[in-house]
Design a protein around this motif. Structure first.
Motif, PDB file in Angstrom:
ATOM      1  N   CYS A  65       0.855  -1.176   0.000  1.00  0.00           N
ATOM      2  CA  CYS A  65       0.000   0.000   0.000  1.00  0.00           C
ATOM      3  C   CYS A  65       0.892   1.227   0.000  1.00  0.00           C
ATOM      4  CB  CYS A  65      -0.914   0.000   1.208  1.00  0.00           C
ATOM      5  SG  CYS A  65      -1.873   1.529   1.411  1.00  0.00           S
ATOM      6  N   ALA A  66       0.880   1.949  -1.101  1.00  0.00           N
ATOM      7  CA  ALA A  66       1.695   3.153  -1.231  1.00  0.00           C
ATOM      8  C   ALA A  66       0.861   4.382  -0.901  1.00  0.00           C
ATOM      9  CB  ALA A  66       2.257   3.248  -2.644  1.00  0.00           C
ATOM     10  N   ALA A  67       1.363   5.207  -0.020  1.00  0.00           N
ATOM     11  CA  ALA A  67       0.676   6.428   0.380  1.00  0.00           C
ATOM     12  C   ALA A  67       1.322   7.630  -0.283  1.00  0.00           C
ATOM     13  CB  ALA A  67       0.716   6.583   1.894  1.00  0.00           C
ATOM     14  N   SER A  68       0.495   8.583  -0.657  1.00  0.00           N
ATOM     15  CA  SER A  68       1.004   9.834  -1.224  1.00  0.00           C
ATOM     16  C   SER A  68       0.137  10.982  -0.722  1.00  0.00           C
ATOM     17  CB  SER A  68       1.000   9.784  -2.752  1.00  0.00           C
ATOM     18  OG  SER A  68      -0.311   9.590  -3.244  1.00  0.00           O
ATOM     19  N   GLY A  69       0.611  12.195  -0.947  1.00  0.00           N
ATOM     20  CA  GLY A  69      -0.118  13.360  -0.458  1.00  0.00           C
ATOM     21  C   GLY A  69       0.440  13.800   0.888  1.00  0.00           C
TER      22      GLY A  69
ATOM     23  N   THR B 173       1.567   1.144  14.014  1.00  0.00           N
ATOM     24  CA  THR B 173       1.746   2.561  14.329  1.00  0.00           C
ATOM     25  C   THR B 173       2.957   3.124  13.593  1.00  0.00           C
ATOM     26  OG1 THR B 173       3.217   2.193  16.203  1.00  0.00           O
ATOM     27  CG2 THR B 173       0.845   2.074  16.643  1.00  0.00           C
ATOM     28  N   SER B 174       3.122   4.415  13.658  1.00  0.00           N
ATOM     29  CA  SER B 174       4.272   5.043  13.024  1.00  0.00           C
ATOM     30  C   SER B 174       5.575   4.583  13.669  1.00  0.00           C
ATOM     31  CB  SER B 174       4.160   6.566  13.091  1.00  0.00           C
ATOM     32  OG  SER B 174       4.003   6.988  14.442  1.00  0.00           O
ATOM     33  N   GLY B 175       5.499   4.136  14.909  1.00  0.00           N
ATOM     34  CA  GLY B 175       6.681   3.641  15.603  1.00  0.00           C
ATOM     35  C   GLY B 175       6.935   2.157  15.409  1.00  0.00           C
ATOM     36  N   GLY B 176       6.014   1.477  14.724  1.00  0.00           N
ATOM     37  CA  GLY B 176       6.223   0.075  14.410  1.00  0.00           C
ATOM     38  C   GLY B 176       5.502  -0.915  15.303  1.00  0.00           C
ATOM     39  N   SER B 177       4.708  -0.451  16.241  1.00  0.00           N
ATOM     40  CA  SER B 177       3.926  -1.379  17.060  1.00  0.00           C
ATOM     41  C   SER B 177       2.802  -1.970  16.219  1.00  0.00           C
ATOM     42  CB  SER B 177       3.346  -0.662  18.273  1.00  0.00           C
ATOM     43  OG  SER B 177       4.377  -0.199  19.113  1.00  0.00           O
ATOM     44  N   THR B 178       2.564  -3.271  16.400  1.00  0.00           N
ATOM     45  CA  THR B 178       1.594  -3.965  15.553  1.00  0.00           C
ATOM     46  C   THR B 178       0.492  -4.617  16.365  1.00  0.00           C
ATOM     47  OG1 THR B 178       2.930  -5.978  15.573  1.00  0.00           O
ATOM     48  CG2 THR B 178       3.318  -4.423  13.776  1.00  0.00           C
ATOM     49  N   ASN B 179      -0.601  -4.868  15.683  1.00  0.00           N
ATOM     50  CA  ASN B 179      -1.740  -5.557  16.288  1.00  0.00           C
ATOM     51  C   ASN B 179      -2.413  -6.389  15.196  1.00  0.00           C
ATOM     52  OD1 ASN B 179      -3.456  -6.186  18.433  1.00  0.00           O
ATOM     53  ND2 ASN B 179      -4.972  -4.684  17.764  1.00  0.00           N
ATOM     54  N   TYR B 180      -2.884  -7.584  15.574  1.00  0.00           N
ATOM     55  CA  TYR B 180      -3.466  -8.497  14.592  1.00  0.00           C
ATOM     56  C   TYR B 180      -4.788  -9.070  15.083  1.00  0.00           C
ATOM     57  CZ  TYR B 180       1.240  -8.563  12.601  1.00  0.00           C
ATOM     58  OH  TYR B 180       2.446  -8.201  12.040  1.00  0.00           O
TER      59      TYR B 180
ATOM     60  N   ILE C 236       2.402  -7.473   9.228  1.00  0.00           N
ATOM     61  CA  ILE C 236       2.322  -6.116   8.717  1.00  0.00           C
ATOM     62  C   ILE C 236       3.643  -5.417   8.989  1.00  0.00           C
ATOM     63  CG2 ILE C 236       1.325  -5.159  10.850  1.00  0.00           C
ATOM     64  CD1 ILE C 236      -0.373  -3.298   9.046  1.00  0.00           C
ATOM     65  N   SER C 237       4.093  -4.640   8.021  1.00  0.00           N
ATOM     66  CA  SER C 237       5.317  -3.874   8.192  1.00  0.00           C
ATOM     67  C   SER C 237       5.163  -2.538   7.487  1.00  0.00           C
ATOM     68  CB  SER C 237       6.530  -4.640   7.654  1.00  0.00           C
ATOM     69  OG  SER C 237       6.378  -4.913   6.269  1.00  0.00           O
ATOM     70  N   ARG C 238       6.077  -1.651   7.809  1.00  0.00           N
ATOM     71  CA  ARG C 238       5.929  -0.279   7.314  1.00  0.00           C
ATOM     72  C   ARG C 238       7.303   0.276   6.984  1.00  0.00           C
ATOM     73  NH1 ARG C 238       2.099   3.920  10.663  1.00  0.00           N
ATOM     74  NH2 ARG C 238       2.540   5.825   9.484  1.00  0.00           N
ATOM     75  N   ASP C 239       7.433   0.869   5.816  1.00  0.00           N
ATOM     76  CA  ASP C 239       8.657   1.548   5.411  1.00  0.00           C
ATOM     77  C   ASP C 239       8.329   3.030   5.320  1.00  0.00           C
ATOM     78  OD1 ASP C 239      10.836   2.692   4.099  1.00  0.00           O
ATOM     79  OD2 ASP C 239      11.203   0.899   2.895  1.00  0.00           O
ATOM     80  N   ASN C 240       8.642   3.765   6.373  1.00  0.00           N
ATOM     81  CA  ASN C 240       8.278   5.180   6.413  1.00  0.00           C
ATOM     82  C   ASN C 240       9.024   5.999   5.353  1.00  0.00           C
ATOM     83  OD1 ASN C 240       6.407   4.943   8.538  1.00  0.00           O
ATOM     84  ND2 ASN C 240       8.038   5.026  10.059  1.00  0.00           N
ATOM     85  N   ALA C 241      10.214   5.568   4.986  1.00  0.00           N
ATOM     86  CA  ALA C 241      10.976   6.292   3.961  1.00  0.00           C
ATOM     87  C   ALA C 241      10.299   6.195   2.597  1.00  0.00           C
ATOM     88  CB  ALA C 241      12.393   5.751   3.887  1.00  0.00           C
ATOM     89  N   LYS C 242       9.621   5.055   2.365  1.00  0.00           N
ATOM     90  CA  LYS C 242       8.930   4.849   1.090  1.00  0.00           C
ATOM     91  C   LYS C 242       7.438   5.124   1.194  1.00  0.00           C
ATOM     92  CE  LYS C 242      12.126   1.351  -0.675  1.00  0.00           C
ATOM     93  NZ  LYS C 242      12.262  -0.031  -1.211  1.00  0.00           N
ATOM     94  N   ASN C 243       6.980   5.506   2.381  1.00  0.00           N
ATOM     95  CA  ASN C 243       5.554   5.759   2.606  1.00  0.00           C
ATOM     96  C   ASN C 243       4.709   4.570   2.168  1.00  0.00           C
ATOM     97  OD1 ASN C 243       6.021   8.441   3.542  1.00  0.00           O
ATOM     98  ND2 ASN C 243       6.239   9.112   1.419  1.00  0.00           N
ATOM     99  N   THR C 244       5.170   3.395   2.517  1.00  0.00           N
ATOM    100  CA  THR C 244       4.513   2.167   2.080  1.00  0.00           C
ATOM    101  C   THR C 244       4.318   1.231   3.265  1.00  0.00           C
ATOM    102  OG1 THR C 244       5.492   2.347  -0.125  1.00  0.00           O
ATOM    103  CG2 THR C 244       4.663   0.193   0.523  1.00  0.00           C
ATOM    104  N   VAL C 245       3.169   0.585   3.293  1.00  0.00           N
ATOM    105  CA  VAL C 245       2.901  -0.442   4.292  1.00  0.00           C
ATOM    106  C   VAL C 245       2.661  -1.748   3.550  1.00  0.00           C
ATOM    107  CG1 VAL C 245       0.417   0.043   4.413  1.00  0.00           C
ATOM    108  CG2 VAL C 245       1.558  -1.022   6.350  1.00  0.00           C
TER     109      VAL C 245
END
Length: 118
Positions: A22-26, A52-59, A69-78
């Motif tokens: 999932c790529a985020a933009s804007g 979360t933005s800090g990497g905490s997860t819930n399932y 679930i993982s998140r790459d804040n540099a690429k704005n992608t989850v």
């Protein structure tokens, strides 16, 4: 405004894996929690994973141990890595983003279909 675009869905046999993106933009700086939801035919949309933005997860209990679930804040992608897929995982998977303190999922992607054959 935030735009979310999902990709990576498809048809897979039971036991198989997929990686959803999932790529985020804007206005991505405004995003707090990001989540993946799914909706099967005739069923309500359900949250399967959040990060979360800090990497905490819930399932959701139904996907624990199989989905990551993982998140790459540099690429704005989850991402959502889905393993050991079952036919009951068949659904449209949606990405969502939350603005902190809003108490809601503020933005949604268009969804990507995941179909698991038995």
């Amino acid at each position: 405004q935030v735009q979310l675009v999902e990709s990576g869905g498809g048809l897979v046999q039971a036991g198989g894996s997929l990686r959803l993106s999932c790529a985020a933009s804007g206005s991505v700086f405004s995003i707090g929690v990001m989540g993946w939801h799914r909706q099967a035919p005739g069923k309500q949309r359900e949250l399967v994973a959040a990060i979360t933005s800090g990497g905490s997860t819930n399932y959701a209990d139904s996907v624990k141990g199989r989905f990551t679930i993982s998140r790459d804040n540099a690429k704005n992608t989850v991402y959502l890595q889905v393993n050991s897929l079952k036919p009951e995982d068949t659904a449209v998977y949606y990405c969502s983003a939350n603005i902190p303190s809003s108490g809601a999922w503020n933005y949604w992607g268009q969804g990507t279909q995941v179909t698991v054959s038995s």
